[in-house]
Motif scaffolding. Structure first.
Motif, PDB file in Angstrom:
ATOM      1  N   UNK A 292     -48.626  30.989 -22.339  1.00 13.94           N
ATOM      2  CA  UNK A 292     -47.689  30.226 -23.157  1.00 13.94           C
ATOM      3  C   UNK A 292     -47.978  30.443 -24.636  1.00 13.94           C
ATOM      4  N   UNK A 334     -62.850  20.894 -40.654  1.00 14.49           N
ATOM      5  CA  UNK A 334     -61.774  20.200 -39.959  1.00 14.49           C
ATOM      6  C   UNK A 334     -60.579  21.113 -39.759  1.00 14.49           C
ATOM      7  N   UNK A 338     -58.473  22.829 -35.861  1.00 16.21           N
ATOM      8  CA  UNK A 338     -57.087  22.795 -35.402  1.00 16.21           C
ATOM      9  C   UNK A 338     -56.720  23.979 -34.497  1.00 16.21           C
ATOM     10  N   UNK A 342     -55.335  23.935 -30.594  1.00 15.11           N
ATOM     11  CA  UNK A 342     -54.031  24.502 -30.214  1.00 15.11           C
ATOM     12  C   UNK A 342     -54.184  25.402 -29.002  1.00 15.11           C
ATOM     13  N   UNK A 345     -54.326  23.527 -25.775  1.00 14.04           N
ATOM     14  CA  UNK A 345     -53.011  23.067 -25.317  1.00 14.04           C
ATOM     15  C   UNK A 345     -52.168  24.217 -24.793  1.00 14.04           C
ATOM     16  N   UNK A 377     -65.388  18.553 -29.115  1.00 12.56           N
ATOM     17  CA  UNK A 377     -65.395  17.152 -29.548  1.00 12.56           C
ATOM     18  C   UNK A 377     -66.756  16.776 -30.138  1.00 12.56           C
TER      19      UNK A 377
ATOM     20  N   UNK B  47     -58.436  12.021 -27.023  1.00 14.22           N
ATOM     21  CA  UNK B  47     -58.179  13.457 -26.864  1.00 14.22           C
ATOM     22  C   UNK B  47     -58.727  13.958 -25.537  1.00 14.22           C
ATOM     23  N   UNK B  81     -42.735  21.890 -28.601  1.00 13.89           N
ATOM     24  CA  UNK B  81     -44.065  21.513 -28.108  1.00 13.89           C
ATOM     25  C   UNK B  81     -45.149  22.049 -29.029  1.00 13.89           C
ATOM     26  N   UNK B  82     -45.037  23.316 -29.370  1.00 13.96           N
ATOM     27  CA  UNK B  82     -46.073  23.932 -30.197  1.00 13.96           C
ATOM     28  C   UNK B  82     -46.157  23.274 -31.555  1.00 13.96           C
ATOM     29  N   UNK B  85     -47.782  19.696 -31.178  1.00 17.55           N
ATOM     30  CA  UNK B  85     -49.228  19.540 -31.064  1.00 17.55           C
ATOM     31  C   UNK B  85     -49.981  20.095 -32.254  1.00 17.55           C
ATOM     32  N   UNK B  86     -49.375  21.040 -32.957  1.00 17.83           N
ATOM     33  CA  UNK B  86     -50.018  21.489 -34.199  1.00 17.83           C
ATOM     34  C   UNK B  86     -50.055  20.344 -35.193  1.00 17.83           C
ATOM     35  N   UNK B  89     -52.554  17.690 -34.131  1.00 13.41           N
ATOM     36  CA  UNK B  89     -53.939  18.118 -34.394  1.00 13.41           C
ATOM     37  C   UNK B  89     -54.258  17.991 -35.870  1.00 13.41           C
ATOM     38  N   UNK B  90     -53.323  18.416 -36.706  1.00 12.57           N
ATOM     39  CA  UNK B  90     -53.565  18.322 -38.148  1.00 12.57           C
ATOM     40  C   UNK B  90     -53.697  16.857 -38.562  1.00 12.57           C
ATOM     41  N   UNK B  93     -57.048  15.483 -37.685  1.00 12.81           N
ATOM     42  CA  UNK B  93     -58.084  15.981 -38.587  1.00 12.81           C
ATOM     43  C   UNK B  93     -57.999  15.317 -39.956  1.00 12.81           C
ATOM     44  N   UNK B  96     -59.396  11.828 -39.633  1.00 12.31           N
ATOM     45  CA  UNK B  96     -60.863  11.818 -39.604  1.00 12.31           C
ATOM     46  C   UNK B  96     -61.426  12.085 -40.981  1.00 12.31           C
ATOM     47  N   UNK B  97     -60.800  13.009 -41.683  1.00  4.68           N
ATOM     48  CA  UNK B  97     -61.243  13.336 -43.028  1.00  4.68           C
ATOM     49  C   UNK B  97     -61.114  12.104 -43.915  1.00  4.68           C
TER      50      UNK B  97
END
Lengths: 802, 246
Positions: A292, A334, A338, A342, A345, A377, B47, B81-82, B85-86, B89-90, B93, B96-97
């Motif tokens: 994918x 950080x 990412x 990705x 997923x 993690x 997660x 979808x892509x 989730x990108x 994820x960003x 992050x 957290x930062x």
């Protein structure tokens, strides 16, 4: 367009008899066979590294010292501590440099020529491929035999003072050179050695992974080679890069950490990117689904590779570096989290709508996804500086990297071994043993590394062979040991799976050994280039796989100088008197002498080899200059770091310590010397011009002139060194001298090697080896020579003039 | 097989929840750390559960023994979808930062090698020496003689078995609610690191560099100190205790 499915690995000659013919085992230049050699090498080293791991865990069963190591006399002292330190130092560095990197190399060799439909149906430089492999066994003897006890990170000043360090480092330099040669090979094979009809978007993700890995290695290896060589210099030759007894001119231990981690962070992506590629390949195959988001996967890998150079100081948060610098690296780290996320997923989504078959390769691949995520993690925690202040150098870090490497990367290699086993051997592996391998490894590693994480949260420090008698610590150490023993059992099952499989009957259906059926059951290798050439041009291209025995000999011989240096620097077994130095000097001369003899014979032999013979594949190669540019890329990084080290030392030295170059050095003499070098570039250019016009006499004349000027340069530099030594240069200005000898010395070595190569080119020219149409290597040596010249102009300016 | 997978995975994950807190919150430096640790853990668990959940679900639903109509994701939904989730994820992050930045910035002051964890960097100065003999020493300036004097030196460890193995502990007596500034000094070529887990301290002791650490301790107790930078044969055996009376 016809395609060949997986299973046609048997095409090249008598695959079954490869192991039975020593001549082929040593001399093979067939990448597929070399891949098998790497597999065996990596597995043997995995066993050794794993054994050390078991010893470590047994030692930690009880909080006090257990003397497990009395059974094995590993280091040169009796103390349990020293042997334990050897165990974890060799375990860590062995797993990284001799196991994981080499497994990646195994599959690169085995798969790249077919996945890239390479022009010559092999690696770009098949003979260098063999040389790179056969350098490794010698290096591994040195490596394990060193008994190194300074931890895999080898931080100075401690490592400078240990007696085991130099041997270990010299073995790593050999391994580093082998890795650079291989990386250049993979890089060129994928980029320029690929069939023209194969576009970047058609390449398997493993090819992408290996391509990016090779770039990382080419650009980062110089950093660690320099970092380590400076330790050897400090230890053996009294320089003060990292450590000096005289308080006024203390070298910088933190400089080492920067140099080391600048390499070592990209190194962990070197370990993991090929594994990512293999996981993508296998998960798509066994879920019978296209991977994918191919573009997203490629983008993620490119992102990881690029960013890997920008995060190194996250290993250094507690050293006292500027807080703003720490914030910068936390941010970049950080960012790099990412793309990895990705990819996870994307793999999961590949399962969607698939039809999953649970064979050993797929089982390992599935466990990779989860356990690698756990590892990722745990990494997030230690990236946050404030948390790292508690977690750094505890078992939390150990948990993190074991999850990603041992439950991650190594598991991907297991998956790949099982996946290609039928193709490599013609038989199926023993499925029962493989199942035990899988379950024992998954459970064992999950238990052991989770226990590490708990220990980390309990603030159990790393690299401790004894710990406080606290029930929680004892409990979790024991749990970890149980997990580790399970992993040991798993490894034995793995060996059984491989060897019992060889007793299985030959498979009927090599095209689809796992019974995946028509529904996207296999990976289609692209059409081989020779087939395409036959169809389009009617030409028959046959890959020449005649074993070339000079290659393994070169591999062995390249370690000779290192043995010589080792003999010289090793503590002599004799206490006093003449004998004290004799053993070392004798060893140096013998090994160097042997090496020189080898070089001379090689020159004479190779300068006559294949004169006038045109490689039929060469006409399909476009712009061959990239062959030398790729190598020069690593040289740019190498000299860049050397110059950087010199500048860092200069800026960090106290006032008055760094002398004015005019006072310390003979600038005029060196200016004249520089002039000679510049003229030599001019004569080199004339040499190339001559052969381009077909003028053989001109070529020879100008080559000789270049050699002459080059040799003059080296000679005058040697004279300069002698004069400086007479003046007590290094006593008066230790820091300046350290930096001076480092930069000019390595440059001088490059000039010397250049002169030797020019002599070789000259000998070959004398044998009529070059013509108007065929003179690439004259151009290559010319480019190398101009590069070395340019570097000198830069060095001269920085060291002598400003 | 799948059920076993599920049970084993969830139980291991559950273990993460039962870990003791990272610290007991003993100095003014630990509260924000604990909160941050909790935030990171919550996000991590979410997660992890998401990944494991999807993993288990897809393995179960799309195994080959399930005969069903194979559906493929359309190109538009794949793109969506892509991107989703990108972005997620960003965002995680960045979150957290953002969570970790304030704590870090508050601990920054302007001097080069100092890291003041509290607003004032002036405290009673104590030199912590990591020695070539794998021992910790503490030195303080004697006001009258104007010379540095040892105020804490290594003793055999309290635990007899550890002491027999060679573990040395240096007991450093400090006063509660008092500003201190530790100056770290490596007396020879060995690098060490002063690590007090319960107080969230870790600072490397680097030859030629004088790292500092300024702090106030708010609760009495005995705080274990480890060496946290590999320094050779007796790395495991160089300990200290910060002893704070009420």
């Amino acid at each position: 367009m016809a395609t060949t499915t997986e299973g046609h690995g048997q095409e090249h000659g008598h695959k079954g008899s490869f192991w039975k013919s020593p001549r082929r085992v040593f001399g093979t230049i067939n990448a597929q066979e070399i891949g098998l050699l790497y597999l065996v090498f990596a597995t043997i080293n995995l066993a050794i590294g794993g054994l050390f791991a078991i010893l470590i865990r047994l030692e930690l069963w009880n909080p006090g010292p257990d003397s497990i190591f009395e059974i094995f006399k590993i280091a040169d002292t009796n103390s349990v501590a020293s042997d334990y330190n050897t165990a974890f130092s060799l375990h860590g560095s062995g797993m990284i440099f001799l196991v994981i990197v080499q497994f990646g190399g195994a599959f690169a060799n085995y798969l790249l020529p077919r996945m890239t439909a390479s022009l010559n149906d092999d690696m770009y430089w098949p003979k260098w491929n063999n040389i790179a492999f056969w350098m490794l066994p010698m290096a591994s003897f040195l490596f394990w035999g060193s008994g190194f006890n300074g931890s895999w990170t080898a931080y100075p000043p401690l490592s400078v003072t240990l007696s085991t360090t130099s041997t270990w480092i010299l073995s790593l330099v050999i391994i580093g050179i082998s890795g650079t040669i291989s990386s250049l090979n993979y890089f060129m094979t994928i980029w320029k050695g690929r069939a023209p009809y194969l576009k970047w978007k058609d390449l398997d993700l493993f090819v992408w992974g290996t391509f990016l890995t090779s770039i990382l290695l080419i650009l980062s290896t110089p950093s660690i080679v320099i970092a380590l060589i400076l330790i050897v210099f400090d230890a053996e030759f009294g320089t003060n890069f990292y450590y000096n007894v005289d308080d006024k001119m203390l070298g910088s231990p933190v400089m080492y950490q920067h140099l080391f981690w600048f390499f070592a962070h990209p190194e962990v992506y070197v370990l993991v990117l090929p594994a990512f590629g293999l996981i993508s390949h296998i998960i798509s195959k066994f879920s019978r689904n296209k991977i994918f988001g191919y573009n997203g996967m490629v983008a993620a890998m490119i992102g990881l590779a690029t960013l890997s150079f920008l995060v190194w100081a996250h290993h250094m948060y507690t050293t006292g570096i500027d807080p703003m610098v720490r914030i910068a690296f936390t941010t970049m780290t950080f960012v790099i989290a990412v793309p990895s996320g990705i990819k996870v997923f994307n793999w999961l989504t590949t399962l969607w709508g698939g039809k999953i078959k649970f064979e050993a390769p797929m089982l390992f691949t599935l466990s990779f996804i989860v356990l690698f995520t756990f590892g990722g993690i745990t990494g997030v925690y230690i990236n946050i500086v404030v948390l790292d202040l508690v977690l750094h150098d505890t078992y939390w870090v150990v948990s993190h990297f074991h999850f990603v490497v041992a439950s991650g990367t190594l598991v991907a290699m297991f998956a790949a071994i099982y996946n290609w086993y039928p193709e490599m051997t013609g038989k199926m592996y023993n499925k029962a043993a493989a199942a035990i391998h899988f379950w024992a490894w998954s459970i064992g590693s999950l238990v052991a590394f989770t226990a590490f994480g708990v220990l980390g949260l309990e603030s159990m420090p790393r690299r401790y062979f004894l710990y406080p008698n606290d029930p929680t610590l004892v409990l979790w150490h024991r749990i970890a040991t149980v997990g580790a023993v399970l992993m040991g059992i798993s490894f034995i099952a793995f060996i059984f799976a491989i060897f019992l499989g060889l007793k299985n009957p030959k498979l009927d259906n090599l095209d689809d050994p796992f019974g995946l059926g028509e529904e996207y059951g296999g990976y289609n290798y692209p059409k081989p280039f020779s087939e395409y050439v036959k169809e389009e041009h009617g030409e028959e291209l046959h890959a020449d796989h005649t074993p070339f025995m000079w290659a393994p000999l070169t591999g062995f011989a390249l370690s000779l100088p290192f043995f010589g240096i080792l003999a010289y620097v090793e503590r002599s077994p004799f206490d006093d008197g003449l004998l004290k130095n004799l053993a070392g000097m004798l060893g140096l001369y013998v090994f160097l002498g042997l090496f020189l003899v080898f070089v001379v014979i090689t020159f004479m032999k190779l300068s006559k080899l294949d004169i006038g013979k045109i490689n039929p594949v060469d006409k399909y190669k476009t712009n061959r200059n990239y062959e030398i540019w790729a190598f020069l890329g690593s040289e740019v990084v190498f000299f860049g770091i050397l110059i950087g080290v010199g500048l860092a030392m200069r800026w960090n030295s106290a006032d008055g310590v760094w002398p004015n170059p005019d006072d310390a050095l003979n600038v005029t003499l060196t200016a004249v010397n520089t002039f000679f070098l510049i003229i030599s570039s001019f004569t080199m250019a004339k040499a190339l011009e001559s052969i381009k016009a077909g003028d053989q006499a001109g070529l020879k004349k100008f080559l000789l002139l270049t050699i002459g000027f080059g040799a003059t340069f080296v000679g005058i530099q040697a004279y300069e060194y002698v004069e400086l030594a007479k003046e007590g240069f290094s006593e008066h200005h230790p820091s300046f001298a350290s930096a001076f000898y480092l930069q000019t010395g390595f440059h001088g070595a490059h000039v010397t090697i250049g002169v030797l190569l020019l002599i070789f080119v000259y000998l070959r020219a004398r044998n009529g080896g070059y013509s108007k149409e065929n003179h690439e290597y004259v151009e290559f040596i010319g480019l190398y020579w101009h590069f070395v010249d340019l570097v000198w102009i830069l060095l001269f300016t920085i060291i002598y003039l400003i | 097989m799948l059920r076993k997978n599920l049970i084993s995975l969830f139980s291991v994950l559950g273990l993460f929840l039962f870990f003791p807190e990272l610290t007991n919150g003993q100095s003014n430096l630990t509260e924000p750390y604990d909160k941050l640790f909790t935030v990171v853990t919550i996000i991590s668990i979410i997660v992890a559960l998401l990944v494991i959940g999807l993993w288990v679900f897809f393995i179960y639903k799309f195994r080959e023994s399930q005969e069903f109509e194979r559906v493929q994701l359309s190109e538009t939904s794949a793109k969506k979808l892509e991107i989703t989730w990108t972005v997620v994820a960003v965002v995680i992050c960045v979150a957290l930062m953002a969570a970790s930045l304030p704590v870090l910035i508050n601990s920054v002051d302007n001097s080069e090698t100092e890291i003041a964890r509290i607003t004032t960097g002036d405290g009673t100065e104590i030199i912590i020496e990591g020695s070539i003999t794998w021992e910790w020493f503490a030195w303080q300036l004697n006001e009258t003689s104007q010379r540095e004097e040892i105020i804490a030196s290594p003793q055999p460890d309290a635990d007899p078995e550890q002491a027999a193995a060679g573990v040395k502990t240096t007991i450093i007596n400090l006063k509660i609610d008092t500003n201190y500034k530790f100056i770290f000094f490596a007396s020879s070529y060995l690098m060490h690191s002063f690590f007090v887990p319960e107080l969230n301290f870790k600072m490397d002791v680097v030859p030629g560099v004088n790292n500092t650490l300024s702090f106030v301790i708010l609760e009495p107790g005995d705080y274990q100190v480890y060496c946290a930078e590999f320094c050779g044969a007796r790395h495991s055996m160089m300990r200290a205790v910060i002893h704070v009376e009420a």
